[in-house]
Motif scaffolding. Structure first.
Motif, short mmCIF file in Angstrom:
data_model
loop_
_atom_site.label_atom_id
_atom_site.label_comp_id
_atom_site.label_asym_id
_atom_site.label_seq_id
_atom_site.Cartn_x
_atom_site.Cartn_y
_atom_site.Cartn_z
N GLY A 33 -8.64 -39.48 43.23
CA GLY A 33 -8.11 -40.53 42.37
C GLY A 33 -8.75 -41.88 42.64
N ASP A 34 -9.12 -42.12 43.88
CA ASP A 34 -9.78 -43.38 44.25
C ASP A 34 -11.29 -43.32 44.04
OD1 ASP A 34 -7.34 -44.48 45.03
OD2 ASP A 34 -7.59 -43.82 47.12
N ALA A 35 -11.88 -42.13 44.03
CA ALA A 35 -13.34 -41.99 44.06
C ALA A 35 -13.97 -41.56 42.74
CB ALA A 35 -13.73 -40.99 45.15
N TRP A 36 -13.19 -41.10 41.77
CA TRP A 36 -13.80 -40.45 40.61
C TRP A 36 -14.73 -41.35 39.81
CZ3 TRP A 36 -13.32 -41.60 35.44
CH2 TRP A 36 -12.31 -42.50 35.08
N GLU A 37 -14.41 -42.63 39.67
CA GLU A 37 -15.28 -43.51 38.89
C GLU A 37 -16.64 -43.69 39.57
OE1 GLU A 37 -12.81 -46.56 36.32
OE2 GLU A 37 -12.12 -46.57 38.40
N ASP A 45 -20.72 -35.03 36.78
CA ASP A 45 -20.13 -34.84 35.45
C ASP A 45 -18.77 -34.16 35.52
OD1 ASP A 45 -20.80 -34.97 32.45
OD2 ASP A 45 -20.10 -32.91 32.72
N ALA A 46 -18.56 -33.31 36.53
CA ALA A 46 -17.30 -32.57 36.67
C ALA A 46 -17.12 -32.17 38.13
CB ALA A 46 -17.31 -31.32 35.79
N VAL A 47 -15.89 -31.80 38.48
CA VAL A 47 -15.58 -31.38 39.84
C VAL A 47 -14.72 -30.12 39.81
CG1 VAL A 47 -15.71 -33.69 40.85
CG2 VAL A 47 -13.54 -32.87 39.94
N VAL A 48 -14.79 -29.38 40.91
CA VAL A 48 -13.95 -28.21 41.13
C VAL A 48 -13.30 -28.40 42.49
CG1 VAL A 48 -13.91 -25.71 41.45
CG2 VAL A 48 -15.47 -26.72 39.77
N LEU A 49 -11.98 -28.22 42.57
CA LEU A 49 -11.28 -28.29 43.85
C LEU A 49 -11.33 -26.92 44.50
CD1 LEU A 49 -9.64 -29.91 45.90
CD2 LEU A 49 -7.58 -29.20 44.66
N LEU A 50 -11.75 -26.90 45.76
CA LEU A 50 -11.85 -25.66 46.53
C LEU A 50 -10.89 -25.69 47.71
CD1 LEU A 50 -15.74 -25.50 46.73
CD2 LEU A 50 -14.27 -24.23 45.14
N ASP A 51 -10.35 -24.52 48.02
CA ASP A 51 -9.57 -24.30 49.24
C ASP A 51 -10.37 -23.26 50.01
OD1 ASP A 51 -7.78 -23.89 51.27
OD2 ASP A 51 -6.19 -23.08 50.00
N MET A 60 -13.25 -29.86 36.16
CA MET A 60 -12.53 -30.95 35.53
C MET A 60 -13.55 -32.05 35.23
SD MET A 60 -9.23 -33.01 37.03
CE MET A 60 -10.03 -33.56 38.54
N SER A 61 -13.69 -32.38 33.96
CA SER A 61 -14.67 -33.37 33.53
C SER A 61 -14.32 -34.77 34.01
CB SER A 61 -14.78 -33.35 32.00
OG SER A 61 -15.67 -34.37 31.57
N LEU A 62 -15.34 -35.54 34.34
CA LEU A 62 -15.17 -36.95 34.68
C LEU A 62 -15.54 -37.86 33.52
CD1 LEU A 62 -16.61 -37.13 38.30
CD2 LEU A 62 -14.38 -36.38 37.52
N GLN A 63 -15.91 -37.27 32.40
CA GLN A 63 -16.33 -38.04 31.23
C GLN A 63 -15.11 -38.45 30.41
OE1 GLN A 63 -19.49 -39.00 31.36
NE2 GLN A 63 -19.46 -37.75 33.21
N GLU A 64 -15.22 -39.59 29.79
CA GLU A 64 -14.14 -40.08 28.94
C GLU A 64 -14.09 -39.29 27.65
OE1 GLU A 64 -14.13 -44.31 28.45
OE2 GLU A 64 -14.92 -44.59 30.45
N GLY A 65 -12.90 -39.16 27.10
CA GLY A 65 -12.78 -38.51 25.81
C GLY A 65 -12.31 -37.16 25.93
#
Length: 65
Positions: A33-37, A45-51, A60-65
């Motif tokens: 939440g603090d780092a995405w921008e 362009d996107a991220v995947v959370l891994l365990d 999950m896209s980081l692009q607007e829209g």
């Protein structure tokens, strides 16, 4: 297991990003939440959370829209 993020470019290919690990999902999401921008500015362009090696969610896209 440790939580971490996988960073992807616009084609869905892995790209380098911060090598952070977290004890739980909440810590990983709070950091994101603090780092995405900044990640988006750096070309992620996107991220995947891994365990560990298991995908929790994404991409999950980081692009607007």
């Amino acid at each position: 297991m440790a939580f971490r993020w996988r960073y992807l470019d616009a084609a869905g290919e892995p790209v380098d990003g911060p090598d952070e690990t977290f004890d739980d999902q909440g810590q990983a999401e709070q950091w994101f939440g603090d780092a995405w921008e900044e990640l988006r500015i750096d070309g992620v362009d996107a991220v995947v959370l891994l365990d560990g090696d298991d995908e929790v969610y994404g991409p999950m896209s980081l692009q607007e829209g």
